[in-house]
Design an enzyme around this catalytic site. Structure first.
Site, PDB file in Angstrom:
ATOM      1  N   LYS A  54       0.836  -1.204   0.000  1.00 39.52           N
ATOM      2  CA  LYS A  54       0.000   0.000   0.000  1.00 39.52           C
ATOM      3  C   LYS A  54       0.865   1.246   0.000  1.00 39.52           C
ATOM      4  CE  LYS A  54      -3.936  -1.978   2.525  1.00 39.52           C
ATOM      5  NZ  LYS A  54      -4.837  -1.789   3.685  1.00 39.52           N
ATOM      6  N   LYS A  71     -15.041   1.065  -4.294  1.00 41.36           N
ATOM      7  CA  LYS A  71     -16.356   0.614  -3.842  1.00 41.36           C
ATOM      8  C   LYS A  71     -17.393   0.780  -4.952  1.00 41.36           C
ATOM      9  CE  LYS A  71     -14.973   2.191   0.719  1.00 41.36           C
ATOM     10  NZ  LYS A  71     -15.045   3.307   1.676  1.00 41.36           N
ATOM     11  N   GLU A  74      -7.516   1.884   7.760  1.00 37.46           N
ATOM     12  CA  GLU A  74      -7.154   3.283   7.532  1.00 37.46           C
ATOM     13  C   GLU A  74      -8.271   4.189   8.031  1.00 37.46           C
ATOM     14  OE1 GLU A  74      -6.614   3.720   3.340  1.00 37.46           O
ATOM     15  OE2 GLU A  74      -8.743   3.650   2.886  1.00 37.46           O
ATOM     16  N   ARG A 101     -12.545  12.786   6.031  1.00 36.88           N
ATOM     17  CA  ARG A 101     -13.467  13.586   5.210  1.00 36.88           C
ATOM     18  C   ARG A 101     -14.822  12.913   5.199  1.00 36.88           C
ATOM     19  NH1 ARG A 101     -13.843   9.977   1.113  1.00 36.88           N
ATOM     20  NH2 ARG A 101     -11.959   8.841   0.509  1.00 36.88           N
TER      21      ARG A 101
END
Length: 455
Positions: free
Chosen positions: A158, A237, A289, A293
Site C-alpha cells: 500500500k 467501492k 485506515e 473527510r
C-alpha cells in the site's frame, strides 16, 4: 453560524453541500473549471467563480486560486467535499493561516491519520487492533522481500500517502513481489508525489467494514454505526449498505467502540470514517485506515441514523457542539447505495463522457433518494471521475431495501451516454448479494467473470 462558505469541489457532492448549507441559512460560493461552466452546482450556488481550466491540477487542485476565490467572495469557510483537496493537509494548513475555516479536521490530525504509516502507529498506541505489517516506510524491493518473509504471504502493498485504490497491490508469493512493488511504487509516486510504501499481511477473505464517526471541538465523539463496503472492483467501492449482515450485536458494539476510541485518541473533530477488515471466520477485525473527510457513501448512514452528516460538519466547523449525543442516536431499518457511473461495464468499465439527451431519475415513495448533478442536456466532461449519481434506498428491513433498489434501478433512464445501471441491477439481484453472502473478493472473482460471459 457562518454567513458564507465556499465549496471546493464539483458534481453531486458540491450540490449536496450547497443544499445542506441553504437549509442552514448559509450562503454558498461554487468554484468551477472552464469545463464545468454549465454544471448544476454552478447554477445552484448563490455565487460562482471560475478557478481555472479543465485540468484538475489547474482548477480544483489549484490551492492559490481557490483561496483567492474565498477571499474575493468573503467566504468564511471552505468545504472540500471528498476527493481533490479534501485530505490535503497543506491546503488545510493554508486555510488556517488565512483565517478561513477548513470544514474538516485540523492539518495536524490529517497528517497523523492521512498517512497510513503514522495512522497505524497511532492506532497501536490507542489499543486498536491492526494487521501484522511493516513498522515504517518501505522504499526498496530488498526491504519488501525481507518484511514479507517475516509476516508471511499473502500480503498487501500500500502507498503510505495513498487513497482511491492507487498504489495498492496484492502479492501471493515472492515471485510476484518485486514487479508488484515497483509498479505500486511508481503509481504512488505519480498519483501522490510520494513513493513510500508499507506492507501488511492480507486478511483474506474479508469484509470491508467502516464506522462513521463525528467529533466536535468540545471533545465529544460519537459513532453513527457501520457500513459494509465489501462489494469492490479494483479497490474501488461499487455498492454499500448499512447495517452489515456480517455483524451481530456483540461484534457491532466492539467495532464501533474501537472506532470511537481511535477518534478520541487523536482528538478528532468533524466527520471521519474508521475502516476495518473483518475476518469472518475468526470474528477478528483490524484497523485498515481512516478517511478524514465525508465519504461518498455517507447517505446510507444518514438514512439509518436520521443524522444529516453534512449539516453536522458545518455546525461543528462553526464551533457548535454536535447536535446529538451517542445515547440519542438510534438506528432504524436498512439502507443501500449504488454508485452510478458514466462507464461501459462490457468494455472494461471504460469512461463514457458525452451529452445527456434524455434523463429520468427514479422517484416516488418513502425511503428513496438520488444524489446527482445531472440534468437533461448536460454534457459530462471527460476530465473527472465518472460517477454521475448515487441511488440510495431505505427500507424497514434488508429485503425491502433490496426490492426498492431493484425498482429504482429499473426506472433509472439515461440517454446519450453509457452507464453501469444495468450492471448494478444485475449485482443487486444476484443470489449471493441478496443472501448477504459476499466478501471483498466476490465482485472480482465470482460476479464479474459470470457477468462478462453473458456477452
Amino acid at each position: 453560524m457562518f454567513n458564507k462558505i465556499l465549496i471546493a469541489n464539483r458534481g453531486e457532492i458540491a450540490v449536496r453541500i450547497i443544499r445542506a448549507a441553504r437549509e442552514l441559512g448559509v450562503g454558498t460560493v461554487a468554484i468551477y473549471s472552464t469545463a464545468d461552466r454549465d454544471a448544476l452546482h454552478v447554477h445552484l450556488a448563490d455565487e460562482a467563480i471560475c478557478v481555472g481550466p479543465a485540468r484538475s491540477t489547474e482548477s480544483y487542485l489549484n490551492m492559490n486560486n481557490i483561496l483567492s476565490a474565498a477571499v474575493a467572495t468573503g467566504a468564511q469557510a471552505i468545504h472540500p467535499g471528498f476527493g481533490f483537496l479534501s485530505e490535503n493537509s497543506k491546503f488545510a494548513r493554508l486555510c488556517e493561516e488565512m483565517n478561513i475555516k477548513f470544514i474538516g479536521p485540523s492539518a495536524k490530525v490529517m497528517d497523523m491519520m492521512g498517512d497510513k504509516i503514522n495512522a497505524r502507529a497511532e492506532m497501536i498506541k490507542a489499543g486498536v487492533p491492526v494487521t501484522p505489517g511493516s513498522e515504517g516506510e518501505v522504499h526498496t524491493t530488498d526491504e519488501a522481500v525481507k518484511i514479507a518473509e517475516e509476516i508471511g504471504y499473502p500480503i498487501m502493498l500500500k502507498a503510505s500517502a495513498g487513497g482511491g485504490g492507487k498504489g495498492i497491490r496484492k502479492v501471493n508469493n515472492v515471485e510476484e513481489l518485486v514487479p508488484a512493488f515497483e509498479a505500486a511504487q511508481a503509481e504512488a509516486q505519480a498519483a501522490f508525489g510520494n513513493g513510500a510504501m508499507f506492507i501488511e499481511r492480507m486478511i483474506f477473505p474479508a469484509r470491508h467494514i467502516e464506522v462513521q464517526i463525528l467529533g466536535d471541538s468540545q471533545g465529544n465523539v460519537i459513532h453513527l454505526g457501520e457500513r459494509d463496503c465489501s462489494l469492490q472492483r479494483n479497490n474501488q467501492k461499487v455498492l454499500e449498505e448499512s447495517p452489515s449482515v456480517a455483524i451481530g450485536h456483540t461484534l457491532r458494539h466492539e467495532i464501533t467502540a474501537a472506532a470511537v476510541k481511535a477518534a478520541q485518541h487523536v482528538s478528532y473533530e468533524n466527520a471521519g470514517t474508521i475502516e476495518f477488515l473483518l475476518d469472518e471466520s475468526s470474528g477478528k477485525f483490524y484497523f485498515m485506515e481512516m478517511n478524514t473527510r465525508v465519504q461518498v457513501e455517507h447517505p446510507v448512514t444518514e438514512f439509518v441514523s436520521g443524522v444529516d452528516i453534512v449539516k453536522e460538519q458545518i455546525r461543528v466547523a462553526n464551533g457548535n457542539e454536535l447536535s446529538v449525543k451517542q445515547e440519542d442516536v438510534t438506528f432504524s431499518g436498512h439502507a443501500i447505495e449504488c454508485r452510478i457511473n458514466a462507464e461501459n461495464p462490457k468494455f472494461n468499465f471504460a469512461p463514457s463522457p458525452g451529452k445527456i439527451t434524455n434523463l429520468f431519475l427514479p422517484s416516488g415513495g418513502v425511503g428513496l433518494r438520488v444524489d446527482s448533478a445531472m440534468y437533461s442536456g448536460y454534457s459530462i466532461p471527460p476530465y473527472y471521475d465518472s460517477m454521475i449519481a448515487k441511488v440510495i434506498v431505505h427500507g424497514e428491513n434488508r429485503f425491502e431495501a433490496l426490492m426498492k433498489m431493484q425498482r429504482a434501478l429499473l426506472e433509472f433512464d439515461v440517454e446519450g451516454v453509457i452507464t453501469n445501471v444495468d450492471f448494478q441491477l444485475e449485482l443487486i439481484s444476484d443470489p449471493h448479494v441478496v443472501a448477504g453472502d459476499y466478501d471483498t473478493s466476490f465482485l472480482g472473482n465470482v460476479f464479474l467473470p459470470e457477468y462478462q460471459k453473458e456477452d
